[in-house]
Scaffold this motif. Structure first.
Motif, PDB file in Angstrom:
ATOM      1  N   LEU A 255       0.831  -1.209   0.000  1.00 54.10           N
ATOM      2  CA  LEU A 255       0.000   0.000   0.000  1.00 54.10           C
ATOM      3  C   LEU A 255       0.866   1.260   0.000  1.00 54.10           C
ATOM      4  O   LEU A 255       0.589   2.212  -0.746  1.00 54.10           O
ATOM      5  N   ASN A 256       1.903   1.259   0.823  1.00 50.75           N
ATOM      6  CA  ASN A 256       2.775   2.440   0.878  1.00 50.75           C
ATOM      7  C   ASN A 256       3.521   2.642  -0.432  1.00 50.75           C
ATOM      8  O   ASN A 256       3.752   3.776  -0.865  1.00 50.75           O
ATOM      9  N   GLY A 257       3.896   1.538  -1.074  1.00 44.47           N
ATOM     10  CA  GLY A 257       4.618   1.625  -2.329  1.00 44.47           C
ATOM     11  C   GLY A 257       3.777   2.166  -3.468  1.00 44.47           C
ATOM     12  O   GLY A 257       4.316   2.634  -4.479  1.00 44.47           O
ATOM     13  N   ALA A 258       2.456   2.084  -3.316  1.00 39.37           N
ATOM     14  CA  ALA A 258       1.561   2.584  -4.360  1.00 39.37           C
ATOM     15  C   ALA A 258       1.228   4.058  -4.190  1.00 39.37           C
ATOM     16  O   ALA A 258       0.524   4.638  -5.020  1.00 39.37           O
ATOM     17  N   LEU A 259       1.744   4.668  -3.117  1.00 36.79           N
ATOM     18  CA  LEU A 259       1.507   6.089  -2.903  1.00 36.79           C
ATOM     19  C   LEU A 259       2.393   6.905  -3.849  1.00 36.79           C
ATOM     20  O   LEU A 259       3.496   6.485  -4.199  1.00 36.79           O
ATOM     21  N   PRO A 260       1.937   8.070  -4.261  1.00 37.83           N
ATOM     22  CA  PRO A 260       2.767   8.919  -5.124  1.00 37.83           C
ATOM     23  C   PRO A 260       4.021   9.365  -4.393  1.00 37.83           C
ATOM     24  O   PRO A 260       4.006   9.599  -3.181  1.00 37.83           O
ATOM     25  N   GLU A 261       5.128   9.466  -5.134  1.00 38.00           N
ATOM     26  CA  GLU A 261       6.387   9.871  -4.527  1.00 38.00           C
ATOM     27  C   GLU A 261       6.329  11.336  -4.106  1.00 38.00           C
ATOM     28  O   GLU A 261       5.713  12.161  -4.773  1.00 38.00           O
ATOM     29  N   GLY A 262       6.984  11.635  -2.994  1.00 35.68           N
ATOM     30  CA  GLY A 262       7.017  13.007  -2.506  1.00 35.68           C
ATOM     31  C   GLY A 262       7.964  13.874  -3.326  1.00 35.68           C
ATOM     32  O   GLY A 262       8.576  13.420  -4.294  1.00 35.68           O
ATOM     33  N   LYS A 263       8.109  15.095  -2.933  1.00 31.13           N
ATOM     34  CA  LYS A 263       8.952  16.038  -3.658  1.00 31.13           C
ATOM     35  C   LYS A 263      10.434  15.855  -3.340  1.00 31.13           C
ATOM     36  O   LYS A 263      11.273  16.554  -3.890  1.00 31.13           O
ATOM     37  N   GLY A 264      10.726  14.942  -2.441  1.00 32.05           N
ATOM     38  CA  GLY A 264      12.122  14.643  -2.179  1.00 32.05           C
ATOM     39  C   GLY A 264      12.805  15.608  -1.233  1.00 32.05           C
ATOM     40  O   GLY A 264      14.025  15.707  -1.225  1.00 32.05           O
ATOM     41  N   ASN A 265      12.066  16.333  -0.414  1.00 26.69           N
ATOM     42  CA  ASN A 265      12.706  17.260   0.517  1.00 26.69           C
ATOM     43  C   ASN A 265      13.073  16.597   1.844  1.00 26.69           C
ATOM     44  O   ASN A 265      13.606  17.240   2.737  1.00 26.69           O
ATOM     45  N   GLY A 266      12.770  15.302   1.968  1.00 28.69           N
ATOM     46  CA  GLY A 266      13.167  14.549   3.158  1.00 28.69           C
ATOM     47  C   GLY A 266      12.319  14.813   4.378  1.00 28.69           C
ATOM     48  O   GLY A 266      12.589  14.292   5.455  1.00 28.69           O
ATOM     49  N   ARG A 267      11.296  15.612   4.250  1.00 28.40           N
ATOM     50  CA  ARG A 267      10.471  15.950   5.397  1.00 28.40           C
ATOM     51  C   ARG A 267       9.513  14.809   5.725  1.00 28.40           C
ATOM     52  O   ARG A 267       8.896  14.226   4.837  1.00 28.40           O
ATOM     53  N   VAL A 268       9.400  14.469   6.996  1.00 34.42           N
ATOM     54  CA  VAL A 268       8.494  13.410   7.452  1.00 34.42           C
ATOM     55  C   VAL A 268       7.464  14.029   8.391  1.00 34.42           C
ATOM     56  O   VAL A 268       7.820  14.767   9.313  1.00 34.42           O
ATOM     57  N   ASN A 269       6.208  13.712   8.159  1.00 33.60           N
ATOM     58  CA  ASN A 269       5.140  14.275   8.987  1.00 33.60           C
ATOM     59  C   ASN A 269       4.481  13.157   9.786  1.00 33.60           C
ATOM     60  O   ASN A 269       3.847  12.265   9.217  1.00 33.60           O
ATOM     61  N   LEU A 270       4.668  13.180  11.098  1.00 31.92           N
ATOM     62  CA  LEU A 270       4.042  12.190  11.974  1.00 31.92           C
ATOM     63  C   LEU A 270       2.925  12.885  12.740  1.00 31.92           C
ATOM     64  O   LEU A 270       3.172  13.672  13.644  1.00 31.92           O
ATOM     65  N   SER A 271       1.693  12.587  12.352  1.00 34.97           N
ATOM     66  CA  SER A 271       0.563  13.236  12.997  1.00 34.97           C
ATOM     67  C   SER A 271       0.366  12.696  14.411  1.00 34.97           C
ATOM     68  O   SER A 271       0.841  11.602  14.764  1.00 34.97           O
ATOM     69  N   GLU A 272      -0.336  13.458  15.220  1.00 32.29           N
ATOM     70  CA  GLU A 272      -0.615  13.029  16.591  1.00 32.29           C
ATOM     71  C   GLU A 272      -1.427  11.744  16.603  1.00 32.29           C
ATOM     72  O   GLU A 272      -1.246  10.883  17.455  1.00 32.29           O
ATOM     73  N   ARG A 273      -2.355  11.604  15.611  1.00 27.67           N
ATOM     74  CA  ARG A 273      -3.164  10.383  15.531  1.00 27.67           C
ATOM     75  C   ARG A 273      -2.280   9.152  15.324  1.00 27.67           C
ATOM     76  O   ARG A 273      -2.504   8.099  15.930  1.00 27.67           O
ATOM     77  N   LYS A 274      -1.261   9.286  14.482  1.00 26.33           N
ATOM     78  CA  LYS A 274      -0.359   8.164  14.256  1.00 26.33           C
ATOM     79  C   LYS A 274       0.456   7.849  15.508  1.00 26.33           C
ATOM     80  O   LYS A 274       0.629   6.688  15.879  1.00 26.33           O
ATOM     81  N   LEU A 275       0.974   8.898  16.161  1.00 23.25           N
ATOM     82  CA  LEU A 275       1.818   8.684  17.331  1.00 23.25           C
ATOM     83  C   LEU A 275       1.048   8.142  18.520  1.00 23.25           C
ATOM     84  O   LEU A 275       1.595   7.405  19.346  1.00 23.25           O
ATOM     85  N   ASN A 276      -0.235   8.479  18.616  1.00 22.70           N
ATOM     86  CA  ASN A 276      -1.045   7.998  19.745  1.00 22.70           C
ATOM     87  C   ASN A 276      -1.176   6.485  19.770  1.00 22.70           C
ATOM     88  O   ASN A 276      -1.498   5.899  20.798  1.00 22.70           O
ATOM     89  N   LYS A 277      -0.916   5.871  18.621  1.00 24.30           N
ATOM     90  CA  LYS A 277      -0.984   4.417  18.547  1.00 24.30           C
ATOM     91  C   LYS A 277       0.169   3.772  19.317  1.00 24.30           C
ATOM     92  O   LYS A 277       0.082   2.636  19.769  1.00 24.30           O
ATOM     93  N   TYR A 278       1.265   4.535  19.518  1.00 27.15           N
ATOM     94  CA  TYR A 278       2.475   3.983  20.130  1.00 27.15           C
ATOM     95  C   TYR A 278       2.836   4.610  21.477  1.00 27.15           C
ATOM     96  O   TYR A 278       3.627   4.047  22.240  1.00 27.15           O
TER      97      TYR A 278
END
Length: 306
Positions: A255-278
């Motif tokens: 599923l992740n591999g089928a996502l469109p490629e980013g602009k290549g700026n290396g920025r990672v966005n971890l939302s609070e919803r994602k982090l709350n899982k861990y």
């Protein structure tokens, strides 16, 4: 010589109301003696329209009789009129006008579906389960109907194809579309709810219905974590060989591999919803950042030592 006058025919109450004519007639039946149809697929919701129906019944009574059939264990089973019965109960009625008719299980299913399927607002899940119930009833009956309908689909030797064509004709759609709706009955309940809520397109629901329950569960988890699944991602899943035996890691990577490629700026966005899982909900952002950095350092060290 007296002229013989033609007899005057007064229409019955049922005819005036447009109710199907039953030899059994109409009578008042106690509300408490009427039980819901088994596995009734149509939801009875206390919404604004129900409030309007309750008010109408308080003012005018129940104008159209419900259709019920006798139960072997006593009382009656509702066939057509669940909303009217519910509204009558809320309006405080003890009895409701009813047409009582002896029907087989299959006849009752067909009558129940036909009386509801033409409603303006029907959820995909309601249409799916009602179509499945009617098709099962038609197969049990040997898919009997008028010769014209049989002739129209005689090119198909499949009983399932014939019954889906008949169900579709009476619902104003093709047999193939009926079969697509029925596919939705293979979805796990939470995914089917997403289809009802229009958060998951029907086409994707049909595709997901081909997966086993474990894979459907992964699909639901991915949706809850990421907020959406694209058609391209579903297409990538469908291309996998032996999908029922893949691991969750392979599933997620696909599923992740089928996502469109980013602009290549290396920025990672971890939302609070994602982090709350861990992380515990009360943990501060700074503490979360510290733990993430420590884990990344450990991962890098292990990678460098390989």
């Amino acid at each position: 010589m007296a002229v013989k006058r033609p007899e005057i025919h007064f229409e019955s109450v049922e005819e005036l109301l447009g109710v199907p004519q039953m030899q059994d007639g109409t009578e008042l039946v106690k509300v408490r003696d009427i039980f819901p149809f088994k596995d009734h697929p149509f939801k009875v919701v206390d919404d604004e329209k129900m409030d309007e129906l309750v008010e109408s019944i308080r003012t005018n009574g129940v104008l159209t009789p419900v259709l019920i059939r006798p139960r072997s264990e006593g009382g009656y089973e509702m066939v057509s009129g669940h909303r009217r019965l519910h509204a009558a109960e809320k309006a405080g009625l003890d009895k409701i006008p009813s047409i009582i008719k002896e029907m087989s299980d299959d006849e009752a299913v067909i009558a129940m579906v036909d009386s509801n399927v033409q409603r303006e607002e029907i959820l995909p899940s309601e249409r799916a389960w009602s179509f499945k119930m009617k098709m099962d009833a038609l197969r049990n009956q040997g898919a009997r109907s008028d010769l014209t309908s049989r002739h129209e689909v005689e090119k198909s030797s499949s009983k399932e194809s014939w019954s889906s064509e008949l169900v579709g004709k009476e619902a104003g759609m093709g047999g193939r579309q009926v079969q697509r709706y029925i596919c939705l009955t293979n979805l796990i309940p939470d995914l089917l709810d997403l289809v009802d809520q229009k958060k998951f397109p029907m086409s994707m629901g049909v595709d997901a219905s081909k997966f086993n329950e474990e894979v459907q569960g992964w699909l639901l988890d991915y949706y809850k974590t990421n907020g959406k699944i694209t058609l391209k991602q579903m297409a990538a899943l469908k291309e996998l060989q032996n999908l029922s035996n893949i691991t969750k890691y392979t599933f997620t990577a696909t599923l992740n591999g089928a996502l469109p490629e980013g602009k290549g700026n290396g920025r990672v966005n971890l939302s609070e919803r994602k982090l709350n899982k861990y992380f515990p909900a009360r943990m501060t952002a700074k503490e979360r950042e510290r733990i993430i950095i420590e884990l990344l350092e450990k991962w890098k060290a292990e990678k460098d030592n390989k």
